[in-house]
Enzyme design. Structure first.
Site, PDB file in Angstrom:
ATOM      1  N   GLU A   1       0.837  -1.208   0.000  1.00 21.75           N
ATOM      2  CA  GLU A   1       0.000   0.000   0.000  1.00 21.75           C
ATOM      3  C   GLU A   1       0.867   1.253   0.000  1.00 21.75           C
ATOM      4  O   GLU A   1       0.607   2.213  -0.731  1.00 21.75           O
ATOM      5  CB  GLU A   1      -0.906   0.030   1.246  1.00 21.75           C
ATOM      6  CG  GLU A   1      -2.150  -0.814   1.149  1.00 21.75           C
ATOM      7  CD  GLU A   1      -3.037  -0.658   2.370  1.00 21.75           C
ATOM      8  OE1 GLU A   1      -4.115  -1.272   2.389  1.00 21.75           O
ATOM      9  OE2 GLU A   1      -2.653   0.083   3.309  1.00 21.75           O
TER      10      GLU A   1
ATOM     11  N   GLY B   1     -30.285  36.517  -7.367  1.00 19.40           N
ATOM     12  CA  GLY B   1     -28.899  36.329  -6.943  1.00 19.40           C
ATOM     13  C   GLY B   1     -28.686  36.175  -5.454  1.00 19.40           C
ATOM     14  O   GLY B   1     -27.566  36.288  -4.976  1.00 19.40           O
TER      15      GLY B   1
ATOM     16  N   MET C   1     -36.560  38.647  -5.056  1.00 17.38           N
ATOM     17  CA  MET C   1     -37.330  37.771  -5.937  1.00 17.38           C
ATOM     18  C   MET C   1     -36.480  36.585  -6.396  1.00 17.38           C
ATOM     19  O   MET C   1     -35.257  36.585  -6.254  1.00 17.38           O
ATOM     20  CB  MET C   1     -37.827  38.542  -7.165  1.00 17.38           C
ATOM     21  CG  MET C   1     -36.723  38.984  -8.106  1.00 17.38           C
ATOM     22  SD  MET C   1     -37.337  39.805  -9.589  1.00 17.38           S
ATOM     23  CE  MET C   1     -38.206  38.463 -10.377  1.00 17.38           C
TER      24      MET C   1
END
Length: 544
Positions: A88, A224, A220
């Site tokens: 490993e 963003g 709204m």
């Protein structure tokens, strides 16, 4: 991120690979490291105790090493006695050389010089290896790898820490910081014109003060809010920033996740992430005193994105009393509904982009740098006007016109002039109307069923998965969907548009092409008005 994994899936991708000698540390030190990584929501691979091992490392385990960003090597007394561990190690260092993988050695109750010079228990191990593998090249590779690993910066003296708990915590913090440095920075293409608003939010947070503050970002859909909150979150939680938070979380799509998983689940998940707990479940609206004591001792940064009325009670239990968090804590809430922000909140209304910034964002999406002729730039200004400063509409409109002819630009402008008022829904629907029937179908399927789903899960149920992936990339190029962390995402305004299109097919739910609302499905089934596609019912049962 998932907390952990032990499955040898060839497609898996891990943050951390753990290399260790099982008989030395599996139930002790390594298990504590694993738990610390899990608390920080770091995805790791640890070899299963029952894994059947052959003489060589399996391809699946090699894949786990190859696809990990970081490897932690825990050198313990008997590490070198395992040929499996040494193999490993060779592979890990090969990945470091070829792919730049980060390697963090931890010398647990062993002297780094013993590892480097193969002395002590490491020397005894190589006496056996030389006897069992006489003259083999791999033995020299093991020796070279130990020398190389011992010279890598890491945790070289475990005895310098007061106890294992302190060492484990330092390891987890170090790995977390390294992963933060590796993470891709946010794509700021969609942040055009937001810099001043980002700075305004940071000024409202007053990070230099020790009070607890809630700042609401209101506006709204598509304006963003999330982009601004994301930018602020990344900036003030970065390592370079002077203010340090003990815990932080960014809860995306609270409105949608509350409907899918339940508002209490979302509330508990936020607390779980902030405290670094794995799957903390409170389950009741009232939060017990033990949890609050822990929160009061913590300086936290929490962002709750897209909160609506359905999360009111849970929001109150989470942020209703400012003295429930440690000094300097900051909470940011984005919402379309001003009413969800309580009296303790400082509210900032997000403004649409100014005309020049709107044109700049639109041009980035619509025009290549080599194709910015004066006539197309003039048309860009006219088209951008109809988006009314809404970044989402600008991106969708711009993407729909990229690489299109001048005649197609004029046709788009003509369609926009037919809209008496620049309603964002109508502007977005023009891009939907221009899709082919095949792409419309896929778009509506995502809006009604597959938003938030793993891409692999969606493609797996299709007859032609490769073809569908191509179609998804097409929709992503049009800014109608995004693929983030291997999941299908869609702005909630676009999702609402898609679902509205389906609802407008008929006033009777049973005559619509798709059913996703469980009440509509129940109503249609009980009244036996239509024969429903079995898949839709199964999918709905998973996503009520």
């Amino acid at each position: 991120m998932a907390s952990s994994s032990t499955n040898l899936n060839a497609q898996s991708k891990f943050d951390v690979f753990l290399s260790f000698r099982g008989e030395d540390t599996r139930t002790g030190f390594t298990s504590h490291v694993v738990e610390a990584l899990r608390r920080k929501q770091i995805q790791f691979f640890i070899d299963d105790e029952e894994l059947q091992r052959g003489e060589e490392i399996s391809p699946a385990l090699l894949n786990a090493i190859e696809t990990s960003d970081i490897s932690i090597i825990i050198f313990s007394k008997n590490y070198a006695s395992s040929t499996w561990c040494l193999d490993e190690l060779v592979r890990i260092l090969d990945c470091k050389k070829r792919n730049g993988q980060i390697v963090v050695p931890v010398f647990y109750k062993v002297d780094p010089s013993d590892v480097r010079k193969q002395m002590g228990s490491f020397g005894e191990a190589f006496v056996h290896h030389e006897r069992n593998f006489p003259g083999e090249v791999r033995v020299q590779k093991w020796r070279d790898s130990l020398i190389q690993a011992s010279n890598i910066s890491g945790f070289h003296d475990s005895r310098s820490f007061r106890n294992d708990a302190e060492l484990v915590e330092k390891i987890a913090e170090d790995i977390s910081k390294k992963l933060e440095d590796l993470a891709d920075p946010p794509n700021f293409d969609g942040y055009v014109g937001f810099n001043s608003q980002i700075e305004r939010i940071k000024s409202l947070l007053c990070l230099e003060l020790d009070d607890v503050r809630i700042v609401g970002i209101w506006g709204m859909g598509g304006i963003g809010k999330t982009a601004i909150a994301e930018a602020v979150f990344h900036q003030i939680s970065s390592r370079e920033y002077s203010n340090h938070f003990d815990g932080k979380c960014f809860m995306r799509n609270v409105r949608e996740e509350s409907r899918k998983m339940g508002a209490l689940y979302v509330r508990d998940e936020a607390i779980s992430r902030v405290l670094g707990e794995s799957n903390l479940k409170i389950g009741t609206l009232t939060i017990n005193s033990y949890i609050w004591k822990r929160l009061r001792r913590s300086k936290v940064l929490i962002v709750l994105d897209d909160v609506d009325d359905n999360f009111i009670q849970e929001l109150e239990s989470l942020v209703g009393q400012l003295n429930l968090y440690g000094p300097g804590s900051r909470i940011i809430i984005t919402t379309r509904n001003r009413g969800v922000l309580g009296v303790n909140s400082i509210v900032y209304k997000v403004k649409g982009l100014e005309h020049d910034k709107a044109c700049e964002l639109f041009c980035r999406k619509a025009l290549s740098r080599k194709n910015r002729s004066d006539d197309l730039l003039e048309l860009s200004k006219k088209v951008a006007c109809y988006a009314d400063g809404n970044p989402l509409a600008l991106e969708v409109l711009g993407s729909s016109l990229r690489q299109k002819s001048k005649e197609q630009w004029y046709n788009k402008l003509h369609d926009l002039t037919l809209i008496s008022e620049p309603r964002i829904y109508k502007v977005l629907k023009i891009s939907y109307d221009e899709l082919s029937p095949k792409h419309r179908k896929i778009f509506l399927d995502i809006a009604c069923f597959f938003k938030g789903e793993q891409v692999d899960n969606v493609t797996r149920i299709q007859d032609k998965p490769t073809s569908l992936r191509y179609e998804l990339e097409f929709l992503a190029d049009k800014s109608l969907i995004t693929i983030s962390y291997k999941r299908l995402q869609m702005h909630d305004l676009l999702q609402e548009m898609g679902q509205t299109i389906v609802r407008e097919e008929s006033e009777e739910p049973g005559k619509r092409s798709r059913l996703w609302d469980h009440e509509d499905v129940y109503d249609v089934l009980t009244k036996n008005k239509v024969r429903i596609n079995l898949f839709d019912i199964i999918f709905l049962s998973i996503h009520p």
